[in-house]
Scaffold this motif. Structure first.
Motif, mmCIF file in Angstrom:
data_model
loop_
_atom_site.group_PDB
_atom_site.id
_atom_site.type_symbol
_atom_site.label_atom_id
_atom_site.label_comp_id
_atom_site.label_asym_id
_atom_site.label_seq_id
_atom_site.Cartn_x
_atom_site.Cartn_y
_atom_site.Cartn_z
ATOM 1 N N ARG A 1 56.950 -76.322 58.472
ATOM 2 C CA ARG A 1 57.002 -76.085 57.025
ATOM 3 C C ARG A 1 55.720 -75.415 56.539
ATOM 4 N N ALA A 2 54.583 -75.856 57.072
ATOM 5 C CA ALA A 2 53.320 -75.259 56.653
ATOM 6 C C ALA A 2 53.235 -73.793 57.067
ATOM 7 N N ALA A 3 53.812 -73.465 58.237
ATOM 8 C CA ALA A 3 53.788 -72.083 58.720
ATOM 9 C C ALA A 3 54.832 -71.219 58.035
ATOM 10 N N GLY A 4 55.812 -71.843 57.403
ATOM 11 C CA GLY A 4 56.867 -71.085 56.729
ATOM 12 C C GLY A 4 57.878 -70.479 57.671
ATOM 13 N N LEU B 1 47.592 -79.283 67.826
ATOM 14 C CA LEU B 1 47.921 -78.134 66.983
ATOM 15 C C LEU B 1 46.686 -77.277 66.724
ATOM 16 N N SER B 2 45.565 -77.936 66.476
ATOM 17 C CA SER B 2 44.327 -77.205 66.215
ATOM 18 C C SER B 2 43.935 -76.349 67.402
ATOM 19 N N ARG B 3 44.105 -76.905 68.588
ATOM 20 C CA ARG B 3 43.702 -76.182 69.798
ATOM 21 C C ARG B 3 44.747 -75.153 70.228
ATOM 22 N N ALA B 4 46.026 -75.510 70.153
ATOM 23 C CA ALA B 4 47.073 -74.647 70.708
ATOM 24 C C ALA B 4 47.508 -73.552 69.748
ATOM 25 N N ALA C 1 46.305 -77.172 61.417
ATOM 26 C CA ALA C 1 46.078 -78.614 61.523
ATOM 27 C C ALA C 1 45.348 -79.133 60.296
ATOM 28 N N ALA C 2 44.380 -78.366 59.787
ATOM 29 C CA ALA C 2 43.634 -78.782 58.603
ATOM 30 C C ALA C 2 44.540 -78.869 57.383
#
Length: 324
Positions: A28-31, A169-172, A178-179
Motif C-alpha cells: 500500500r505504501a508503494a502504491g 524491507l529497509s535492506r532489501a 520501512a521508515a
C-alpha cells in the motif's frame, strides 16, 4: 519481490498475520503490488494452525520456483518431529540465488537442525529439545529481538516480527519504505504497537539500536540511520548522548563487538570470518578493536577457555569419569 511462507502444523496464526500485515502495508505504501506471497506446507496438504484454522498451500513439492526473495518458516510446538526430505535442498537453492532464509518462532529450530544457521548468531525460540548435549554448538545464541545478517533472519515471533520485517524491507527494498511504514505504526496504529513496558525511555534510541543490529555485517553510515529515524545526524547524536551517554558510533561499535564476542565464545568461526560477519575491514582492525574493548584478543580468550576446560578435565574424579 516474492515471499514464500513454509508452514508447519500447529504454527501460530498471529506470526503469519503480522508478517502479511507488514508486507501488505508495504504494497500500500508503494502504491503497487511490490510483494507477492506464496504458501507451502510441510506435507503439501492443508495443515491446521495452532488456533485450529486450516491453511491451504499454493504449491506442492520442493521445486525452487523462480525469483524467491524471502522464505519464512513458521512452526509449532514440535518443530523437529517431521521435517520433510527436500526442504533443505529447497532452502539451499533459494540461498544460492540470494534469497533471505528466515525462521519465525520455533521455525528457527528447523533452520538450526538443517544446518542453515551454522557459524552464525541467531535467535532460537520455542521449547528446545532436551535430548541434545550440546544443542547446536556451532550457533551463537542470542536474546536479541531478532537477527538479520548474511541472508538469515531469526526472531522469536510475536511483535518482534514487525521490527525484523521492517529491517528486511529497509535492506532489501528501501530504507524510506520501512521508515514510512514505521511512521504509520507510530502515528496511526496501522500496525500493533509494542507494550509500554517494553519501550526504552527514548523509543527512538531503541529503533536506532534495532536498525544497527540489523546491519552488523555491513554497517550503515550514521547519516542513513538518522534519516530512517527522521532526525538529522546532530539530533541523533544529541539524543544518543543524552539517553545512553555515548555517541551513535560508540553504540554501533559496542553492538558489533558484543556480537563478535558471542561468535568468538560460541562458534568455531575463524577471526577472519568473525571480522567479516561484524563489519570490520580486516582481521587486524577487528582484533585491535576487540582487545581495546575487552582487554584481550579473540585468540587469547579462546586459549583461556580451552585451558579452563582442560584443567576441569584433569581434576575430574576417576570415580566419576564413567558416570553418565
Amino acid at each position: 519481490m516474492q515471499v514464500c511462507f513454509v508452514v508447519c502444523p500447529d504454527a501460530p496464526m498471529l506470526d503469519m498475520a503480522l508478517t502479511r500485515h507488514v508486507l501488505e502495508h508495504a504494497n500500500r505504501a508503494a502504491g503497487r503490488p511490490l510483494i507477492t506471497f506464496r504458501t507451502r506446507t510441510l506435507t503439501g496438504e492443508p495443515v491446521a494452525t495452532a488456533e485450529g484454522a486450516r491453511l491451504f498451500p499454493d504449491a506442492k513439492g520442493w521445486d525452487r520456483g523462480p525469483g524467491l526473495d524471502l522464505i519464512l518458516v513458521f512452526a509449532g510446538q514440535s518443530p523437529l518431529a517431521r521435517i520433510p526430505f527436500g526442504l533443505r535442498g529447497f532452502l539451499l537453492d533459494a540461498d544460492r540465488i540470494g534469497a533471505t532464509i528466515g525462521g519465525i518462532g520455533s521455525g528457527t529450530q528447523i533452520l538450526a537442525e538443517l544446518g542453515l544457521l551454522a557459524g552464525r548468531e541467531a535467535v532460537l525460540s520455542g521449547p528446545l529439545p532436551q535430548d541434545r548435549d550440546p544443542l547446536w554448538p556451532d550457533i551463537a545464541r542470542t536474546q536479541a529481538p531478532f537477527v538479520l545478517a548474511r541472508q538469515r533472519l531469526t526472531t522469536p515471533g510475536g511483535l518482534t516480527v514487525i521490527d525484523s520485517l521492517l529491517a528486511w524491507l529497509s535492506r532489501a527494498i528501501a530504507p524510506e519504505l520501512a521508515a514510512e511504514i514505521r511512521r504509520a505504526a507510530l502515528n496511526g496504529a496501522a500496525l500493533p504497537s509494542r507494550p509500554k513496558n517494553e519501550e526504552t525511555a527514548d523509543p527512538l534510541l531503541s529503533r536506532m539500536e534495532s536498525v544497527m543490529s540489523a546491519h552488523i555485517d555491513t554497517p550503515l553510515p550514521l547519516s542513513a540511520i538518522a534519516r530512517e529515524l527522521d532526525l538529522s545526524p546532530k539530533q541523533m547524536r544529541h539524543r544518543c548522548q543524552t539517553g545512553l551517554g555515548k555517541t551513535p558510533s560508540q553504540v554501533y561499535l559496542d553492538l558489533r563487538l558484543a556480537r563478535a564476542r558471542r561468535l568468538v565464545q560460541e562458534t568455531g568461526q575463524t577471526v577472519h570470518e568473525i571480522a567479516k560477519a561484524t563489519g570490520f575491514v580486516s582481521p587486524s582492525a577487528f582484533t585491535r578493536s576487540y582487545k581495546s574493548h575487552y582487554g584481550e584478543t579473540p585468540r587469547a580468550l579462546r586459549a583461556s577457555k580451552r585451558q579452563s576446560v582442560s584443567r576441569g578435565r584433569a581434576y575430574t574424579s576417576p570415580a566419576l569419569q564413567g558416570s553418565p
